[in-house]
Scaffold this motif. Structure first.
Motif, PDB file in Angstrom:
ATOM      1  N   UNK A 297     -35.359   2.143 -10.335  1.00 25.74           N
ATOM      2  CA  UNK A 297     -34.510   3.357 -10.532  1.00 25.74           C
ATOM      3  C   UNK A 297     -34.789   4.494  -9.302  1.00 25.74           C
ATOM      4  N   UNK A 298     -33.999   5.299  -9.100  1.00 23.46           N
ATOM      5  CA  UNK A 298     -33.685   6.230  -8.138  1.00 23.46           C
ATOM      6  C   UNK A 298     -33.437   7.498  -8.763  1.00 23.46           C
ATOM      7  N   UNK A 299     -33.899   8.576  -8.501  1.00 25.91           N
ATOM      8  CA  UNK A 299     -33.698   9.969  -9.031  1.00 25.91           C
ATOM      9  C   UNK A 299     -32.648  10.677  -7.996  1.00 25.91           C
ATOM     10  N   UNK A 304     -25.121  13.410  -4.508  1.00 29.00           N
ATOM     11  CA  UNK A 304     -25.520  12.641  -3.473  1.00 29.00           C
ATOM     12  C   UNK A 304     -25.387  11.312  -3.895  1.00 29.00           C
ATOM     13  N   UNK A 305     -24.708  10.841  -5.089  1.00 28.89           N
ATOM     14  CA  UNK A 305     -24.850   9.381  -5.669  1.00 28.89           C
ATOM     15  C   UNK A 305     -23.930   8.407  -4.583  1.00 28.89           C
ATOM     16  N   UNK A 306     -22.643   8.978  -4.352  1.00 25.60           N
ATOM     17  CA  UNK A 306     -21.880   8.148  -3.636  1.00 25.60           C
ATOM     18  C   UNK A 306     -22.390   7.912  -2.023  1.00 25.60           C
ATOM     19  N   UNK A 307     -22.973   8.820  -1.370  1.00 23.95           N
ATOM     20  CA  UNK A 307     -23.675   8.923  -0.161  1.00 23.95           C
ATOM     21  C   UNK A 307     -24.619   7.698  -0.209  1.00 23.95           C
ATOM     22  N   UNK A 394     -24.212   3.111 -10.905  1.00 25.76           N
ATOM     23  CA  UNK A 394     -24.227   4.520 -10.187  1.00 25.76           C
ATOM     24  C   UNK A 394     -24.016   5.327 -11.399  1.00 25.76           C
ATOM     25  N   UNK A 395     -23.353   5.113 -12.496  1.00 26.03           N
ATOM     26  CA  UNK A 395     -23.399   6.077 -13.608  1.00 26.03           C
ATOM     27  C   UNK A 395     -24.362   5.634 -14.646  1.00 26.03           C
ATOM     28  N   UNK A 396     -25.094   6.314 -15.357  1.00 27.42           N
ATOM     29  CA  UNK A 396     -26.110   6.248 -16.409  1.00 27.42           C
ATOM     30  C   UNK A 396     -25.329   5.126 -17.665  1.00 27.42           C
ATOM     31  N   UNK A 397     -25.932   4.264 -17.878  1.00 28.44           N
ATOM     32  CA  UNK A 397     -25.392   3.450 -19.126  1.00 28.44           C
ATOM     33  C   UNK A 397     -25.725   4.314 -20.544  1.00 28.44           C
ATOM     34  N   UNK A 398     -24.801   4.220 -21.429  1.00 26.76           N
ATOM     35  CA  UNK A 398     -24.892   4.998 -22.626  1.00 26.76           C
ATOM     36  C   UNK A 398     -26.015   4.618 -23.493  1.00 26.76           C
ATOM     37  N   UNK A 399     -26.648   3.445 -23.332  1.00 25.78           N
ATOM     38  CA  UNK A 399     -27.687   3.046 -24.303  1.00 25.78           C
ATOM     39  C   UNK A 399     -28.599   2.005 -23.517  1.00 25.78           C
ATOM     40  N   UNK A 423     -30.101   7.764 -10.924  1.00 23.49           N
ATOM     41  CA  UNK A 423     -29.998   8.820 -12.193  1.00 23.49           C
ATOM     42  C   UNK A 423     -30.112  10.083 -11.462  1.00 23.49           C
ATOM     43  N   UNK A 424     -29.564  10.858 -11.970  1.00 25.81           N
ATOM     44  CA  UNK A 424     -29.454  12.502 -11.387  1.00 25.81           C
ATOM     45  C   UNK A 424     -30.538  12.968 -12.621  1.00 25.81           C
TER      46      UNK A 424
END
Length: 459
Positions: A297-299, A304-307, A394-399, A423-424
Motif C-alpha cells: 500500500x502507498x499513501x 497525484x494518483x494518476x501520475x 487506484x480507488x479505495x475499495x468499499x470494504x 490510498x490518499x
C-alpha cells in the motif's frame, strides 16, 4: 447405423447407466461422511502411476461391494463419480483435488447442503459443478424433466465462465443447459428455457423470466447453487433473491460458495438451508489472501494518483496489469487519457455498460496477452484470468471483503502475484482495517514522500 441397431445400442447404454447409478448410490451411501468431518491430510504418494493404480483399485473394490471411504480421497478418480464425468475431468487436466474440493465434494455428493468458503483461486467452481452434474445423472434427468439446477452468479461474465466449466465437465452427459445472460434476447430465451436442465444466470435475469415467460416452471428443481453467495445475499440483490426463493421448492439441495462467506443466521434461514456443512478450509490460515501474493500500500495525495499510476505502468511494460477504478466514468477517462499518451503497452477497459459480447472479447484478449486492463468492480469477483502479474487499486475499495476479491485476480492456483493499492491520506482508515489482526491481510506500507516513490515503483 440402422434404426433397430441404434435402438439396441441405446437400450444397452441405458442398462449400463442403470448399473452404474446403482453402484454409485450404494457407494455414496456406504461411505457417507459424518456431519462436521473434514478430510485427513493427504498421504504422500511416490508417483502418478501409483495414484492411477490406487484409483483403479478403489473402483474395482466398489464394484465388488467393498466400498471405500471417499471422504479421504485426494484425486477425482477416487470419488464415486460416473465414468462420463471422470473421463471429462481427465481430458480437461483435472486430477488432484484442491483443499476446498477435498472438503466439500464428499458432503455435496451425498446430498448435504454446503456452505463453503475458501480463498480466491482455490477451485470453488468445480466443488459445486461436479455435484450438480452427478446429482442429475443419478436422477436420470432429461430435457422432459425441465429445470433441475439453477446456479446464481452476481455478474453475466462470471455466469458465462461457470457455464464453460459446466460444459467441460458435463460434455459426455446428455443434459441441456446454458448461461442465461444479456447476450441473447429475452424472446429467444423464452422459447427454450423450459427445456433446459441447468440454468446459470444472474438473479435479475431469472426474475425477468419468472415475470415474463409463460409457464416457466422450476417446481422440479433438485439443486440450487449460489456462487459468490455473500454478494448475492447482500441487500442489492435482496428483492430478487426473495422472489426466486418463493418460486422454487424448499425440498432441494443448496450449495453456497464464496471467498468471504456469510454466517448470518438470517441469511441462511432465507435460503432454507438444512443442517448445512460449514466448510472453511482456510479459516485457520494465517492470511485471508493467497499465500503467494505480495501486497503493498502507498499513501498518495489524491491529485497525484494518476501520475503514480502512469509511472507504475511505464516501469512494468512487460507485465499483465489489472487496474481497478470505482466508476464507469473514471474507467473511460483514464483509459482515453492514457491511450493518447501511448505508454508502450496495449491498453483495454471494461465496465458494466458494455455489451456482454464486447466484455467477453476483452476478457479473452486480456487472458492471452501482456496488457493493462482498466476495470470497474465488474472484474473483481470470480473471473479466472491466468497469469495476472499485478492488481493495482487506484480507488479505495468499499470494504475489506472487496479488497480481498480484487487482489484475488492474481496469485491464483498457487502461482505468484503482486498487488498495489494507492490510498490518499483521507483513506487511511481503510488501511487500518486492512492491517487489523482479524483481517489477516499481510500488507506492507510504504511511507516515503510521494515525490521519491518513482524509485520504489521499479519493484
Amino acid at each position: 447405423m440402422r434404426r433397430p441397431q441404434r435402438r439396441a445400442v441405446a437400450k444397452q447404454s441405458r442398462a449400463k447407466d442403470g448399473d452404474e447409478i446403482r453402484l454409485l448410490e450404494a457407494w455414496i451411501d456406504a461411505g457417507k461422511p459424518l456431519p462436521g468431518t473434514k478430510p485427513p491430510p493427504p498421504s504422500e504418494e511416490s508417483s502418478a502411476a501409483n495414484a492411477r493404480v490406487r484409483a483403479r483399485d478403489v473402483v474395482a473394490k466398489a464394484a465388488a461391494g467393498d466400498y471405500s471411504d471417499y471422504g479421504a480421497s485426494t484425486r477425482f478418480d477416487e470419488l464415486p463419480l460416473s465414468q462420463k464425468t471422470k473421463d471429462a475431468l481427465r481430458k480437461a487436466g483435472y486430477k488432484e483435488m484442491s483443499e476446498i474440493q477435498r472438503a466439500a465434494l464428499p458432503h455435496a455428493l451425498c446430498g448435504h447442503d454446503v456452505l463453503g468458503a475458501a480463498k480466491t483461486g482455490s477451485g470453488k467452481t468445480l466443488a459445486f459443478v461436479i455435484p450438480v452434474i452427478e446429482k442429475l445423472y443419478r436422477e436420470k434427468w432429461s430435457q422432459e424433466d425441465g429445470v433441475g439446477c439453477i446456479i446464481l452468479s452476481p455478474t453475466n461474465d462470471l455466469a458465462g465462465q461457470i457455464w464453460e466449466v459446466v460444459r467441460k465437465v458435463g460434455k459426455h452427459h446428455n443434459f441441456s443447459g446454458g448461461a442465461i445472460v444479456k447476450r441473447t434476447g429475452i424472446e429467444q430465451e423464452k422459447e427454450r428455457i423450459n427445456s433446459l436442465n441447468i440454468l446459470v444466470c444472474t438473479p435479475g435475469r431469472l426474475v425477468q423470466h419468472f415475470d415474463e415467460t409463460p409457464n416457466f416452471d422450476c417446481s422440479n428443481l433438485q439443486i440450487l447453487v449460489l456462487d459468490e453467495a455473500d454478494q448475492i445475499l447482500d441487500k442489492n440483490f435482496k428483492s430478487q433473491v426473495d422472489i426466486i426463493l418463493s418460486q422454487i421448492p424448499k425440498a432441494r439441495q443448496t450449495l453456497l460458495f464464496s471467498a468471504t462467506q456469510t454466517k448470518s443466521v438470517k441469511d441462511l434461514a432465507r435460503v432454507s438451508l438444512k443442517n448445512p456443512e460449514y466448510i472453511s478450509v482456510h479459516e485457520q490460515a494465517s492470511t485471508a489472501t493467497p499465500d503467494n501474493l505480495e501486497q503493498c500500500a502507498m499513501i498518495v495525495p489524491l491529485e497525484q494518483k494518476l501520475n503514480m499510476l502512469w509511472s507504475f505502468i511505464k516501469r512494468h511494460l512487460k507485465s499483465k496489469i489489472l487496474v481497478f477504478l470505482s466508476s464507469v466514468k473514471q474507467v473511460k477517462f483514464v483509459y482515453e487519457i492514457f491511450k493518447k499518451l501511448r505508454p508502450g503497452i496495449p491498453l483495454k477497459c471494461m465496465h458494466g455498460r458494455m455489451k456482454y459480447e464486447v466484455q467477453q472479447a476483452i476478457v479473452a484478449e486480456f487472458s492471452e496477452s501482456t496488457s493493462v486492463l482498466f476495470s470497474t468492480d465488474i472484474f473483481a469477483r470470480g473471473l479466472d484470468i491466468g497469469n495476472v502479474d499485478w492488481v493495482v487499486q487506484v480507488d479505495c475499495p468499499e470494504s475489506v471483503a472487496l479488497y480481498i476479491h480484487r487482489v484475488g485476480r492474481t496469485a491464483r492456483y498457487n502461482k505468484k502475484g503482486k498487488s498495489l493499492i494507492f490510498l490518499c491520506p483521507q483513506e487511511e482508515r481503510m488501511l487500518e482495517k486492512l492491517k487489523a489482526t482479524e483481517s489477516k491481510i499481510p500488507i506492507n506500507v510504504r511511507n516515503q514522500k510521494w515525490n521519491n516513490w518513482s524509485r520504489y515503483l521499479r519493484m
